[in-house]
Design a protein around this motif. Sequence first.
Motif, PDB file in Angstrom:
ATOM      1  N   ILE A 283       0.837  -1.200   0.000  1.00 35.49           N
ATOM      2  CA  ILE A 283       0.000   0.000   0.000  1.00 35.49           C
ATOM      3  C   ILE A 283       0.868   1.244   0.000  1.00 35.49           C
ATOM      4  CG2 ILE A 283      -1.609   1.357   1.401  1.00 35.49           C
ATOM      5  CD1 ILE A 283      -2.856  -1.294   2.291  1.00 35.49           C
ATOM      6  N   GLU A 284       1.911   1.225   0.821  1.00 33.17           N
ATOM      7  CA  GLU A 284       2.794   2.387   0.915  1.00 33.17           C
ATOM      8  C   GLU A 284       3.498   2.653  -0.413  1.00 33.17           C
ATOM      9  OE1 GLU A 284       6.018   4.004   4.110  1.00 33.17           O
ATOM     10  OE2 GLU A 284       6.103   1.882   3.585  1.00 33.17           O
ATOM     11  N   LYS A 285       3.940   1.606  -1.072  1.00 39.71           N
ATOM     12  CA  LYS A 285       4.655   1.763  -2.339  1.00 39.71           C
ATOM     13  C   LYS A 285       3.742   2.276  -3.447  1.00 39.71           C
ATOM     14  CE  LYS A 285       7.701  -0.804  -5.369  1.00 39.71           C
ATOM     15  NZ  LYS A 285       8.304  -2.105  -5.634  1.00 39.71           N
ATOM     16  N   LYS A 286       2.503   1.796  -3.461  1.00 43.65           N
ATOM     17  CA  LYS A 286       1.587   2.181  -4.538  1.00 43.65           C
ATOM     18  C   LYS A 286       0.899   3.520  -4.270  1.00 43.65           C
ATOM     19  CE  LYS A 286      -2.375   0.622  -7.050  1.00 43.65           C
ATOM     20  NZ  LYS A 286      -2.520  -0.249  -8.140  1.00 43.65           N
ATOM     21  N   TYR A 287       0.535   3.785  -3.035  1.00 46.00           N
ATOM     22  CA  TYR A 287      -0.302   4.942  -2.726  1.00 46.00           C
ATOM     23  C   TYR A 287       0.513   6.201  -2.434  1.00 46.00           C
ATOM     24  CZ  TYR A 287      -4.098   7.590  -0.608  1.00 46.00           C
ATOM     25  OH  TYR A 287      -5.021   8.550  -0.316  1.00 46.00           O
ATOM     26  N   PHE A 288       1.576   6.073  -1.657  1.00 41.69           N
ATOM     27  CA  PHE A 288       2.343   7.247  -1.242  1.00 41.69           C
ATOM     28  C   PHE A 288       3.562   7.415  -2.141  1.00 41.69           C
ATOM     29  CE2 PHE A 288       0.262   5.738   2.649  1.00 41.69           C
ATOM     30  CZ  PHE A 288      -0.550   6.831   2.870  1.00 41.69           C
ATOM     31  N   THR A 289       3.370   8.092  -3.253  1.00 39.61           N
ATOM     32  CA  THR A 289       4.439   8.285  -4.227  1.00 39.61           C
ATOM     33  C   THR A 289       5.142   9.612  -3.978  1.00 39.61           C
ATOM     34  OG1 THR A 289       2.919   9.319  -5.778  1.00 39.61           O
ATOM     35  CG2 THR A 289       3.192   6.923  -5.944  1.00 39.61           C
ATOM     36  N   LYS A 290       6.260   9.812  -4.670  1.00 38.01           N
ATOM     37  CA  LYS A 290       6.998  11.075  -4.545  1.00 38.01           C
ATOM     38  C   LYS A 290       6.185  12.245  -5.094  1.00 38.01           C
ATOM     39  CE  LYS A 290      10.892  10.113  -2.640  1.00 38.01           C
ATOM     40  NZ  LYS A 290      11.280  10.724  -1.393  1.00 38.01           N
ATOM     41  N   ALA A 291       5.458  12.019  -6.180  1.00 35.33           N
ATOM     42  CA  ALA A 291       4.625  13.094  -6.741  1.00 35.33           C
ATOM     43  C   ALA A 291       3.528  13.499  -5.762  1.00 35.33           C
ATOM     44  CB  ALA A 291       4.015  12.647  -8.065  1.00 35.33           C
ATOM     45  N   ARG A 292       2.963  12.517  -5.095  1.00 30.93           N
ATOM     46  CA  ARG A 292       1.925  12.808  -4.105  1.00 30.93           C
ATOM     47  C   ARG A 292       2.514  13.563  -2.920  1.00 30.93           C
ATOM     48  NH1 ARG A 292      -3.132  10.736  -3.624  1.00 30.93           N
ATOM     49  NH2 ARG A 292      -4.066  10.880  -1.569  1.00 30.93           N
ATOM     50  N   GLU A 293       3.716  13.193  -2.511  1.00 33.53           N
ATOM     51  CA  GLU A 293       4.369  13.885  -1.408  1.00 33.53           C
ATOM     52  C   GLU A 293       4.681  15.337  -1.784  1.00 33.53           C
ATOM     53  OE1 GLU A 293       8.264  13.419   1.469  1.00 33.53           O
ATOM     54  OE2 GLU A 293       7.961  12.016  -0.182  1.00 33.53           O
ATOM     55  N   ARG A 294       5.176  15.552  -2.991  1.00 39.63           N
ATOM     56  CA  ARG A 294       5.438  16.929  -3.436  1.00 39.63           C
ATOM     57  C   ARG A 294       4.153  17.747  -3.488  1.00 39.63           C
ATOM     58  NH1 ARG A 294       9.007  14.270  -6.980  1.00 39.63           N
ATOM     59  NH2 ARG A 294       7.438  14.305  -8.626  1.00 39.63           N
ATOM     60  N   ALA A 295       3.078  17.134  -3.966  1.00 40.17           N
ATOM     61  CA  ALA A 295       1.792  17.842  -4.023  1.00 40.17           C
ATOM     62  C   ALA A 295       1.275  18.148  -2.621  1.00 40.17           C
ATOM     63  CB  ALA A 295       0.770  17.012  -4.794  1.00 40.17           C
ATOM     64  N   TYR A 296       1.489  17.230  -1.684  1.00 41.39           N
ATOM     65  CA  TYR A 296       1.045  17.449  -0.307  1.00 41.39           C
ATOM     66  C   TYR A 296       1.777  18.632   0.303  1.00 41.39           C
ATOM     67  CZ  TYR A 296       0.042  16.573   4.601  1.00 41.39           C
ATOM     68  OH  TYR A 296      -0.356  16.706   5.905  1.00 41.39           O
ATOM     69  N   TYR A 297       3.087  18.666   0.156  1.00 46.47           N
ATOM     70  CA  TYR A 297       3.857  19.766   0.755  1.00 46.47           C
ATOM     71  C   TYR A 297       3.713  21.064  -0.024  1.00 46.47           C
ATOM     72  CZ  TYR A 297       5.844  16.485   4.000  1.00 46.47           C
ATOM     73  OH  TYR A 297       5.996  15.561   4.991  1.00 46.47           O
ATOM     74  N   ARG A 298       3.323  20.975  -1.265  1.00 45.73           N
ATOM     75  CA  ARG A 298       3.001  22.194  -2.018  1.00 45.73           C
ATOM     76  C   ARG A 298       1.694  22.788  -1.494  1.00 45.73           C
ATOM     77  NH1 ARG A 298       4.054  20.227  -6.868  1.00 45.73           N
ATOM     78  NH2 ARG A 298       1.962  19.432  -7.189  1.00 45.73           N
ATOM     79  N   ARG A 299       0.761  21.922  -1.133  1.00 38.67           N
ATOM     80  CA  ARG A 299      -0.520  22.399  -0.621  1.00 38.67           C
ATOM     81  C   ARG A 299      -0.425  22.841   0.836  1.00 38.67           C
ATOM     82  NH1 ARG A 299      -6.197  19.225  -1.223  1.00 38.67           N
ATOM     83  NH2 ARG A 299      -7.495  20.858  -0.396  1.00 38.67           N
ATOM     84  N   TYR A 300       0.366  22.128   1.629  1.00 37.59           N
ATOM     85  CA  TYR A 300       0.550  22.463   3.044  1.00 37.59           C
ATOM     86  C   TYR A 300       2.031  22.736   3.320  1.00 37.59           C
ATOM     87  CZ  TYR A 300      -3.969  20.100   3.327  1.00 37.59           C
ATOM     88  OH  TYR A 300      -5.251  19.707   3.129  1.00 37.59           O
ATOM     89  N   PRO A 301       2.567  23.868   2.891  1.00 37.05           N
ATOM     90  CA  PRO A 301       4.012  24.116   3.068  1.00 37.05           C
ATOM     91  C   PRO A 301       4.415  24.310   4.519  1.00 37.05           C
ATOM     92  CG  PRO A 301       2.937  26.048   2.142  1.00 37.05           C
ATOM     93  CD  PRO A 301       1.906  24.959   2.181  1.00 37.05           C
ATOM     94  N   GLU A 302       3.487  24.713   5.367  1.00 41.51           N
ATOM     95  CA  GLU A 302       3.834  24.938   6.778  1.00 41.51           C
ATOM     96  C   GLU A 302       4.092  23.644   7.528  1.00 41.51           C
ATOM     97  OE1 GLU A 302      -0.559  24.308   6.617  1.00 41.51           O
ATOM     98  OE2 GLU A 302       0.818  25.523   5.460  1.00 41.51           O
ATOM     99  N   ARG A 303       3.670  22.519   6.983  1.00 37.67           N
ATOM    100  CA  ARG A 303       3.840  21.237   7.662  1.00 37.67           C
ATOM    101  C   ARG A 303       5.153  20.551   7.318  1.00 37.67           C
ATOM    102  NH1 ARG A 303      -2.233  18.782   7.090  1.00 37.67           N
ATOM    103  NH2 ARG A 303      -3.246  20.486   8.168  1.00 37.67           N
TER     104      ARG A 303
END
Length: 131
Positions: free
Chosen positions: A79-99
């Motif tokens: 699940i971790e390999k398929k769901y939590f990708t680098k692109a998703r991580e970049r998008a997450y921190y782009r949306r929530y930069p304070e975190r």
Amino acid sequence: MGFRRKYKFSIIDHLYYTGSIRRIHNRWFMPLEAIFFCVFSVFPSLLIMRFLYLVIPSWLLSALSVGWVWATVEVYSKIEKKYFTKARERAYYRRYPERKDKNYFWLQLLLPLCLYSIVLGISLWLFLVCQ
């Protein structure tokens, strides 16, 4: 200009990326790992041991519990390999930069400790009170 995929982030994403910032001495689980392993490996193993100990031998119970935990770890890694990708991580921190650089020490420390105390309480209840 490239296409930016829109992600909808849930509580699972928040728990995963909260713990991935800094691990405490690489010994504590991330919050999502702690919840996943308690719910899908520890609780079922306790239930298997409690309710099947009269029917099957103890060595088979131990093997069943270890196999169950191993299967849970494998499922989590898939699940971790398929769901939590680098692109998703970049998008997450782009949306929530304070975190990105925020320290969630309390969440990384208290959540697993609370879950472990709950597991201990349930196991004591299963093996001592319900006999």
